[in-house]
Design an enzyme around this catalytic site. Structure first.
Site, PDB file in Angstrom:
ATOM      1  CB  ILE A 231     -16.036   6.557  -0.525  1.00 62.73           C
ATOM      2  CG1 ILE A 231     -16.396   7.796   0.305  1.00 62.73           C
ATOM      3  CG2 ILE A 231     -15.868   6.978  -1.979  1.00 62.73           C
ATOM      4  CD1 ILE A 231     -15.267   8.798   0.439  1.00 62.73           C
TER       5      ILE A 231
ATOM      6  CG  ASP B   9     -14.046  -3.542   4.633  1.00 58.53           C
ATOM      7  OD1 ASP B   9     -14.262  -2.522   3.949  1.00 58.53           O
ATOM      8  OD2 ASP B   9     -13.970  -3.533   5.879  1.00 58.53           O
TER       9      ASP B   9
ATOM     10  CG  ASN C  89     -11.808   3.108  -0.428  1.00 60.73           C
ATOM     11  OD1 ASN C  89     -12.026   4.313  -0.533  1.00 60.73           O
ATOM     12  ND2 ASN C  89     -12.505   2.330   0.408  1.00 60.73           N
TER      13      ASN C  89
ATOM     14  CB  SER D  83      -7.158  13.042   1.481  1.00 58.88           C
ATOM     15  OG  SER D  83      -7.804  14.157   2.068  1.00 58.88           O
TER      16      SER D  83
ATOM     17  CE1 TYR E 251      -7.451   9.942   5.963  1.00 56.58           C
ATOM     18  CE2 TYR E 251      -7.522  12.303   5.572  1.00 56.58           C
ATOM     19  CZ  TYR E 251      -7.909  11.020   5.228  1.00 56.58           C
ATOM     20  OH  TYR E 251      -8.732  10.813   4.143  1.00 56.58           O
TER      21      TYR E 251
ATOM     22  CE  LYS F 193      -6.103   8.468   2.939  1.00 57.72           C
ATOM     23  NZ  LYS F 193      -6.496   7.320   2.110  1.00 57.72           N
TER      24      LYS F 193
ATOM     25  N   PRO G   9     -10.208  12.996  -3.101  1.00 58.83           N
ATOM     26  CG  PRO G   9     -11.452  11.164  -2.420  1.00 58.83           C
ATOM     27  CD  PRO G   9     -10.052  11.677  -2.480  1.00 58.83           C
TER      28      PRO G   9
HETATM   29  N1  LIG Z   1     -14.991  10.657   3.408  1.00 59.90           N
HETATM   30  C1  LIG Z   1     -14.234  11.691   3.034  1.00 59.90           C
HETATM   31  O1  LIG Z   1     -14.591  12.860   3.238  1.00 59.90           O
HETATM   32  C2  LIG Z   1     -12.898  11.444   2.376  1.00 59.90           C
HETATM   33  C3  LIG Z   1     -12.201  12.519   1.831  1.00 59.90           C
HETATM   34  C4  LIG Z   1     -10.974  12.308   1.212  1.00 59.90           C
HETATM   35  C5  LIG Z   1     -10.453  11.024   1.140  1.00 59.90           C
HETATM   36  N2  LIG Z   1     -11.137   9.995   1.690  1.00 59.90           N
HETATM   37  C6  LIG Z   1     -10.559   8.653   1.605  1.00 59.90           C
HETATM   38  O2  LIG Z   1     -11.457   7.812   0.923  1.00 59.90           O
HETATM   39  C7  LIG Z   1     -11.385   6.484   1.449  1.00 59.90           C
HETATM   40  C8  LIG Z   1     -12.741   6.011   1.929  1.00 59.90           C
HETATM   41  O3  LIG Z   1     -13.266   6.964   2.823  1.00 59.90           O
HETATM   42  P1  LIG Z   1     -14.560   6.630   3.716  1.00 59.90           P
HETATM   43  O4  LIG Z   1     -15.034   7.922   4.274  1.00 59.90           O
HETATM   44  O5  LIG Z   1     -15.502   5.760   2.984  1.00 59.90           O
HETATM   45  O6  LIG Z   1     -13.828   5.780   4.863  1.00 59.90           O
HETATM   46  P2  LIG Z   1     -14.467   4.948   6.030  1.00 59.90           P
HETATM   47  O7  LIG Z   1     -13.557   5.121   7.196  1.00 59.90           O
HETATM   48  O8  LIG Z   1     -15.895   5.284   6.195  1.00 59.90           O
HETATM   49  O9  LIG Z   1     -14.406   3.432   5.486  1.00 59.90           O
HETATM   50  C9  LIG Z   1     -13.202   2.752   5.401  1.00 59.90           C
HETATM   51  C10 LIG Z   1     -13.435   1.323   5.003  1.00 59.90           C
HETATM   52  O10 LIG Z   1     -12.166   0.661   5.078  1.00 59.90           O
HETATM   53  C11 LIG Z   1     -12.267  -0.481   5.919  1.00 59.90           C
HETATM   54  N3  LIG Z   1     -10.988  -0.666   6.584  1.00 59.90           N
HETATM   55  C12 LIG Z   1     -10.464   0.070   7.595  1.00 59.90           C
HETATM   56  N4  LIG Z   1      -9.270  -0.423   7.954  1.00 59.90           N
HETATM   57  C13 LIG Z   1      -9.019  -1.483   7.138  1.00 59.90           C
HETATM   58  C14 LIG Z   1      -7.946  -2.411   7.033  1.00 59.90           C
HETATM   59  N5  LIG Z   1      -6.894  -2.345   7.852  1.00 59.90           N
HETATM   60  N6  LIG Z   1      -8.025  -3.371   6.078  1.00 59.90           N
HETATM   61  C15 LIG Z   1      -9.111  -3.447   5.258  1.00 59.90           C
HETATM   62  N7  LIG Z   1     -10.163  -2.623   5.336  1.00 59.90           N
HETATM   63  C16 LIG Z   1     -10.115  -1.645   6.275  1.00 59.90           C
HETATM   64  C17 LIG Z   1     -13.409  -0.191   6.873  1.00 59.90           C
HETATM   65  O11 LIG Z   1     -13.955  -1.374   7.417  1.00 59.90           O
HETATM   66  C18 LIG Z   1     -14.371   0.565   5.957  1.00 59.90           C
HETATM   67  O12 LIG Z   1     -15.182  -0.333   5.230  1.00 59.90           O
HETATM   68  C19 LIG Z   1     -10.319   6.525   2.547  1.00 59.90           C
HETATM   69  O13 LIG Z   1      -9.063   6.176   1.993  1.00 59.90           O
HETATM   70  C20 LIG Z   1     -10.323   7.981   2.949  1.00 59.90           C
HETATM   71  O14 LIG Z   1      -9.085   8.355   3.520  1.00 59.90           O
HETATM   72  C21 LIG Z   1     -12.350  10.159   2.318  1.00 59.90           C
END
Ligand SMILES: NC(=O)c1ccc[n+]([C@@H]2O[C@H](COP(=O)([O-])OP(=O)(O)OC[C@H]3O[C@@H](n4cnc5c(N)ncnc54)[C@H](O)[C@@H]3O)[C@@H](O)[C@H]2O)c1
Length: 254
Positions: A18, A37, A90, A147, A160, A164, A190
């Protein structure tokens, strides 16, 4: 006129999932995006793709849990663009890297600690790193990614969901501290989003269940939350702070 013309916005965890959609959406609105990242190669790849479309962007390898890294992230942004207008917190331990989805008593303590370090301390550290530059210009937009699981309680992810909920606490308290500097702090919550290419049957079943609970009965995709991020980074939200916007197709209504 694009809503974010020449604004400099850092997106942590912006290289994949995302976060990548936020970067692309912000760039389309005219922002200069900093992709901060852990995964340098993916961040570089995104910056190249954005440059191909004529957007100015910067990749900075950052571990948001590391204080020195977050200071470097802010400095690299200032060195390149001279200002910081926005920060989207994020990055999280969620899918990349994957957290355990197990009953609470089976969560390894080390994993609990690492998840808190990234998902909660990381938000604190990144805010701390960028706020001086925002205060200096008396303007800033901070967007924290929470979240929807916080509001309905999700099993098998206690660390988790707790992290959040912490993000919402940071959002509200920081909004009160920074309001006088014209810095807004808001959160997006989200729903369950399909943001990985490989299909996990367990998550597929979970998604089918979530889909039924939504007012808008379709799968949620990364682009569904990008508009909220653009809004919270734009002047249109200058008098809105401390809020959490649930973007989940109407599964929950507040
Ligand atoms: N995907 C969902 O269904 C969903 C739902 C609600 C909330 N969220 C939140 O949205 C955000 C993005 O979700 P996603 O599914 O794309 O997550 P993801 O796990 O697919 O991607 C996370 C990104 O963060 C980077 N990352 C991880 N640890 C890191 C660190 N210590 N420092 C810097 N970068 C780091 C990873 O390399 C990756 O690019 C997150 O905060 C997640 O909790 C996701």
């Amino acid at each position: 006129m694009s809503r974010l013309q020449d604004r400099v916005i850092i997106v942590t965890g912006g290289a994949q999932g995302i976060g990548r959609a936020y970067c692309e959406g912000l760039a389309r609105e005219g922002a200069k995006v900093v992709v901060a990242d852990l995964e340098r190669a993916h961040a570089d790849d995104l910056v190249r793709a954005l440059a191909k479309d004529g957007h100015d962007a910067l990749a900075v390898r950052t571990d948001v849990a590391d204080a020195a890294d977050t200071e470097r992230m802010a400095q690299a942004t200032l060195d390149r663009f001279g200002r910081i207008d926005g920060l989207i917190n994020n990055a999280a331990v969620f899918q990349r890297p994957a957290m355990s989805r197990v009953p609470f008593e089976k969560i390894p303590v080390e994993e609990w600690d690492r998840l808190m370090a990234v998902n909660v301390r990381g938000v604190f550290l990144c805010c701390r790193a960028v706020v001086p530059a925002m205060k200096a210009r008396r303007y800033g937009k901070i967007v924290n990614i929470s979240s929807g699981t916080v509001f309905y309680g999700a099993p098998n992810a206690l660390h988790y969901v707790t992290s959040k909920a912490g993000v919402i606490g940071i959002t509200r308290s920081l909004a009160r501290e920074l309001g006088e500097h014209r810095i807004t702090v808001n959160a997006i919550a989200p729903g369950l989003i399909i943001s990985m290419d490989d299909v996990d049957p367990a998550r597929d079943a979970q998604n089918a269940q979530r889909l039924q609970a939504r007012a808008i009965k379709r799968t949620e995709v990364p682009e569904d939350v990008v508009g909220a991020a653009i809004f919270f980074c734009s002047a249109e939200s200058d008098f809105i702070t401390g809020q959490t916007l649930v973007a989940d197709g109407g599964a929950q209504m507040h």
